[in-house]
Design a protein around this motif. Sequence first.
Motif, short mmCIF file in Angstrom:
data_model
loop_
_atom_site.label_atom_id
_atom_site.label_comp_id
_atom_site.label_asym_id
_atom_site.label_seq_id
_atom_site.Cartn_x
_atom_site.Cartn_y
_atom_site.Cartn_z
N PRO A 21 0.84 -1.20 0.00
CA PRO A 21 0.00 0.00 0.00
C PRO A 21 0.87 1.25 0.00
O PRO A 21 1.89 1.32 0.68
CB PRO A 21 -0.80 -0.10 1.31
N ARG A 22 0.49 2.22 -0.79
CA ARG A 22 1.24 3.48 -0.82
C ARG A 22 0.26 4.63 -0.98
O ARG A 22 -0.83 4.48 -1.55
CB ARG A 22 2.25 3.50 -1.97
N PRO A 31 -8.34 16.56 -7.01
CA PRO A 31 -8.65 17.46 -5.89
C PRO A 31 -9.98 17.11 -5.24
O PRO A 31 -10.91 16.62 -5.87
CB PRO A 31 -8.71 18.84 -6.54
N ASN A 32 -10.08 17.38 -3.94
CA ASN A 32 -11.36 17.38 -3.26
C ASN A 32 -12.08 18.69 -3.60
O ASN A 32 -11.47 19.66 -4.06
CB ASN A 32 -11.17 17.31 -1.75
N ILE A 33 -13.38 18.71 -3.36
CA ILE A 33 -14.15 19.94 -3.55
C ILE A 33 -15.05 20.15 -2.34
O ILE A 33 -15.78 19.24 -1.94
CB ILE A 33 -15.03 19.87 -4.82
N TYR A 120 -15.27 9.57 -6.96
CA TYR A 120 -15.42 10.51 -5.85
C TYR A 120 -16.48 10.03 -4.87
O TYR A 120 -17.52 9.50 -5.28
CB TYR A 120 -15.84 11.89 -6.37
N ASP A 121 -16.23 10.25 -3.58
CA ASP A 121 -17.31 10.22 -2.60
C ASP A 121 -18.07 11.53 -2.75
O ASP A 121 -17.47 12.59 -2.91
CB ASP A 121 -16.75 10.10 -1.18
N ASP A 198 -8.26 7.32 0.40
CA ASP A 198 -7.61 7.41 -0.91
C ASP A 198 -8.52 8.10 -1.93
O ASP A 198 -8.04 8.76 -2.85
CB ASP A 198 -7.22 6.02 -1.41
N GLU A 199 -9.83 7.91 -1.80
CA GLU A 199 -10.75 8.50 -2.77
C GLU A 199 -10.97 9.97 -2.48
O GLU A 199 -11.16 10.36 -1.33
CB GLU A 199 -12.10 7.78 -2.73
#
Length: 486
Positions: A21-22, A31-33, A120-121, A198-199
């Motif tokens: 795992p990395r 990017p997140n929003i 994406y979540d 990770d997501e």
Amino acid sequence: MKVCKNIFLICAVFFLCDFKPRSVSIADKKPNIVYILVDQWRAQAGGYAGDPNAHTPNIDRLAGVSLNVRNAVSGMPVCSPHRASLMSGQYPLTHGVFMNDVLLDTNAVTLGKVYAQNGYDTGFIGKWHIDGHGRRSYIPATRHQGFEYWKALECTHNYNHSEYYIGNDPERKVWDGYDVTEQSSDAITYIRKHAYQDEPFVLFVSMGAPHDPYQTAPEKYRKMFEDKKIILRENVPAGKREKAIETLRGYYAHMAAIDDNVGEIWKALTDTKIEENTIFVFTADHGDLLGSHGWWNKQQPYNESIRVPFLMHYPKAFGTKGSVSDILLNTPDIMPTLLGLSNVAAPRSMEGIDYSEVLRGKQKSGVTETLISCVQPFGQWPRSRGGKEYRGIVTQRYTYTRDLNGPWQLFDNEKDPFQLNNLVGNSEHKGLQASLDGRLSKLLRERNDKFLPGLEYVKKWNYVIDETETVPYRDMNYEGKPLVED
């Protein structure tokens, strides 16, 4: 010896194939929003915008380290039309939501669905207002338009007894206390939970304030303005000044409360160390006239109604020195621009412009005008109060509108920032008016907008309206039966 050799080879294979795992580097990770959408906050409000009355230290600080899109326009400045265009990247005559309290097609290709399909979540907290089944009614997951995490209600402005639904649970809940604070706290919990996964995630926090009723912010915020001298805009008529001052005291109280909570959400991004790779947006669905030109609320083509704040904090792409963009960002442009900044392919159904490369400084914008409209006047601006259909354009300098009878308004926003001098019919500006009218006609042809009377579109979309030509909102349960008031 042979066993040891085999073990060595197996370990080598795992090492070379990078089966361990990395963590994904920030350079590679999407990017997140975090998108904060408030209701009825005009672009002219806020300390950073030059408003002498506002107490918005956190948003002012955010503006100082963000990209300020200062020509952001709500192309149809009403709640549901804006939200439907935001979620679909389409203009109102395409998605059909040109009035409040109607449904955005559940088969629409939406922002939530596209991000969910790209790993994406997705989360939505607060005011939804594109379901059309009643403002307090249960909205099943099949109508969440791609948002998995769900703590929302169609619409309420009872900020101190604010109801909502969780996920697919049909039982209504109530936020404890002032909903801006509670919704922000829930957003912070969401951010802290998803920060280390990770997501990537996209989270909408949709607040009902500072929309009226204005005098319902928590007492500590109302006290901040009860004795404060309120400086009015120059376009508030003398006969409206007393009402405007009283209204603005409450409006600024809601703003101050929102500001505190924006600061807390921002702090969660810094605390979790995801600020660098998060697109943090602060904006509104439309503005509020608040007495300007003698009017209240929205729908009309004045700057206080159509222009909205749009701050985009994304250190990875824009740095933290703070900058200004003059692009004419319209509501349908937001979804394609966010997708572009996220390196997510845009669906063909979108009609808006992807400004991501322009905002990154890699392209120049060739857009010289953007469309504003009222397809069907209703609600707070019915025909009985002067409401009417219009189409118009906003440029870097001018606002020009046409109603069904012809040219209606022309303002030089550079020389006349309060829009007090209507230049329509002015002989000195005949050429300018003709030029802008031609540009509007071209834009309408491109949009296939025939500019018909509003009731023609109401008939086309089979909307049921009342005597004021407004779609009456109703409260129904999932089975279509009227809800009984608690």
